[in-house]
Design a protein around this motif. Structure first.
Motif, PDB file in Angstrom:
ATOM      1  N   ASN A 154       8.659   5.341 -26.183  1.00 19.34           N
ATOM      2  CA  ASN A 154       9.728   4.356 -26.056  1.00 19.34           C
ATOM      3  C   ASN A 154      10.288   4.075 -27.433  1.00 19.34           C
ATOM      4  OD1 ASN A 154       9.859   3.799 -23.303  1.00 19.34           O
ATOM      5  ND2 ASN A 154       8.024   2.552 -23.430  1.00 19.34           N
ATOM      6  N   ARG A 155      11.587   4.255 -27.563  1.00 20.26           N
ATOM      7  CA  ARG A 155      12.249   3.996 -28.834  1.00 20.26           C
ATOM      8  C   ARG A 155      13.205   2.825 -28.676  1.00 20.26           C
ATOM      9  NH1 ARG A 155      13.961   9.631 -31.743  1.00 20.26           N
ATOM     10  NH2 ARG A 155      11.858  10.314 -32.172  1.00 20.26           N
ATOM     11  N   ARG A 156      13.294   2.010 -29.707  1.00 20.99           N
ATOM     12  CA  ARG A 156      14.220   0.882 -29.669  1.00 20.99           C
ATOM     13  C   ARG A 156      15.644   1.408 -29.654  1.00 20.99           C
ATOM     14  NH1 ARG A 156      13.853  -4.235 -30.181  1.00 20.99           N
ATOM     15  NH2 ARG A 156      11.728  -4.150 -30.883  1.00 20.99           N
ATOM     16  N   PHE A 157      16.455   0.751 -28.792  1.00 17.46           N
ATOM     17  CA  PHE A 157      17.862   1.111 -28.673  1.00 17.46           C
ATOM     18  C   PHE A 157      18.660  -0.140 -28.954  1.00 17.46           C
ATOM     19  CE2 PHE A 157      21.614   1.714 -25.835  1.00 17.46           C
ATOM     20  CZ  PHE A 157      22.216   2.713 -26.564  1.00 17.46           C
ATOM     21  N   TRP A 158      19.380  -0.150 -29.995  1.00 15.22           N
ATOM     22  CA  TRP A 158      20.115  -1.294 -30.510  1.00 15.22           C
ATOM     23  C   TRP A 158      19.159  -2.466 -30.689  1.00 15.22           C
ATOM     24  CZ3 TRP A 158      25.328  -0.960 -27.451  1.00 15.22           C
ATOM     25  CH2 TRP A 158      26.022   0.168 -27.877  1.00 15.22           C
ATOM     26  N   LEU A 159      19.525  -3.672 -30.284  1.00 15.48           N
ATOM     27  CA  LEU A 159      18.681  -4.826 -30.587  1.00 15.48           C
ATOM     28  C   LEU A 159      17.722  -5.176 -29.451  1.00 15.48           C
ATOM     29  CD1 LEU A 159      18.101  -6.964 -32.681  1.00 15.48           C
ATOM     30  CD2 LEU A 159      19.863  -8.383 -31.639  1.00 15.48           C
ATOM     31  N   PHE A 160      18.179  -5.121 -28.197  1.00 14.54           N
ATOM     32  CA  PHE A 160      17.390  -5.641 -27.078  1.00 14.54           C
ATOM     33  C   PHE A 160      16.808  -4.580 -26.163  1.00 14.54           C
ATOM     34  CE2 PHE A 160      20.674  -8.829 -28.025  1.00 14.54           C
ATOM     35  CZ  PHE A 160      19.837  -9.856 -28.456  1.00 14.54           C
ATOM     36  N   TRP A 161      17.233  -3.356 -26.257  1.00 15.01           N
ATOM     37  CA  TRP A 161      16.849  -2.352 -25.277  1.00 15.01           C
ATOM     38  C   TRP A 161      15.908  -1.328 -25.889  1.00 15.01           C
ATOM     39  CZ3 TRP A 161      21.926  -3.956 -25.936  1.00 15.01           C
ATOM     40  CH2 TRP A 161      22.468  -4.675 -24.877  1.00 15.01           C
ATOM     41  N   SER A 162      15.218  -0.662 -25.025  1.00 14.17           N
ATOM     42  CA  SER A 162      14.434   0.500 -25.450  1.00 14.17           C
ATOM     43  C   SER A 162      14.661   1.585 -24.407  1.00 14.17           C
ATOM     44  CB  SER A 162      12.951   0.174 -25.570  1.00 14.17           C
ATOM     45  OG  SER A 162      12.405  -0.136 -24.310  1.00 14.17           O
ATOM     46  N   ARG A 163      14.545   2.803 -24.815  1.00  7.82           N
ATOM     47  CA  ARG A 163      14.708   3.907 -23.894  1.00  7.82           C
ATOM     48  C   ARG A 163      13.699   4.991 -24.204  1.00  7.82           C
ATOM     49  NH1 ARG A 163      20.491   6.623 -25.517  1.00  7.82           N
ATOM     50  NH2 ARG A 163      20.098   6.787 -27.740  1.00  7.82           N
ATOM     51  N   THR A 213      16.476  12.319 -25.371  1.00 11.51           N
ATOM     52  CA  THR A 213      16.510  10.903 -25.024  1.00 11.51           C
ATOM     53  C   THR A 213      17.299  10.672 -23.750  1.00 11.51           C
ATOM     54  OG1 THR A 213      16.459  10.417 -27.374  1.00 11.51           O
ATOM     55  CG2 THR A 213      17.118   8.636 -25.939  1.00 11.51           C
ATOM     56  N   THR A 263      20.789   2.723 -19.667  1.00  9.96           N
ATOM     57  CA  THR A 263      19.949   1.739 -20.345  1.00  9.96           C
ATOM     58  C   THR A 263      20.713   0.438 -20.537  1.00  9.96           C
ATOM     59  OG1 THR A 263      18.795   3.510 -21.504  1.00  9.96           O
ATOM     60  CG2 THR A 263      18.588   1.308 -22.427  1.00  9.96           C
TER      61      THR A 263
END
Length: 70
Positions: free
Chosen positions: A52-61, A12, A18
């Protein structure tokens, strides 16, 4: 080519890029080091995909999913 054994790895991009920049580059040195380490143990790259994987609530990486076989 058929393999007797498979291994799947997820690599990742960095979290700080991010969070602060909205995105960061794929960690090519980390990908290269991981593939070289696995190749030294006899693994060969079979397939890879970027997701693309969700990262916490608002981000994706982005994450590279690597399938290795031997």
């Amino acid at each position: 080519m058929t393999f007797k054994e498979y291994k799947v790895l997820a690599i990742t991009e960095g979290a700080l890029g991010t969070l602060f920049l909205g995105a960061s580059g794929m960690p090519l040195q980390k990908v290269e080091a991981t593939l070289n380490k696995e190749a030294a143990n006899g693994w060969q790259l079979v397939f890879q995909v970027i997701e693309n994987r969700r990262f916490w609530l608002f981000w994706s990486r982005e994450t590279v999913i690597v399938t290795l076989g031997r």
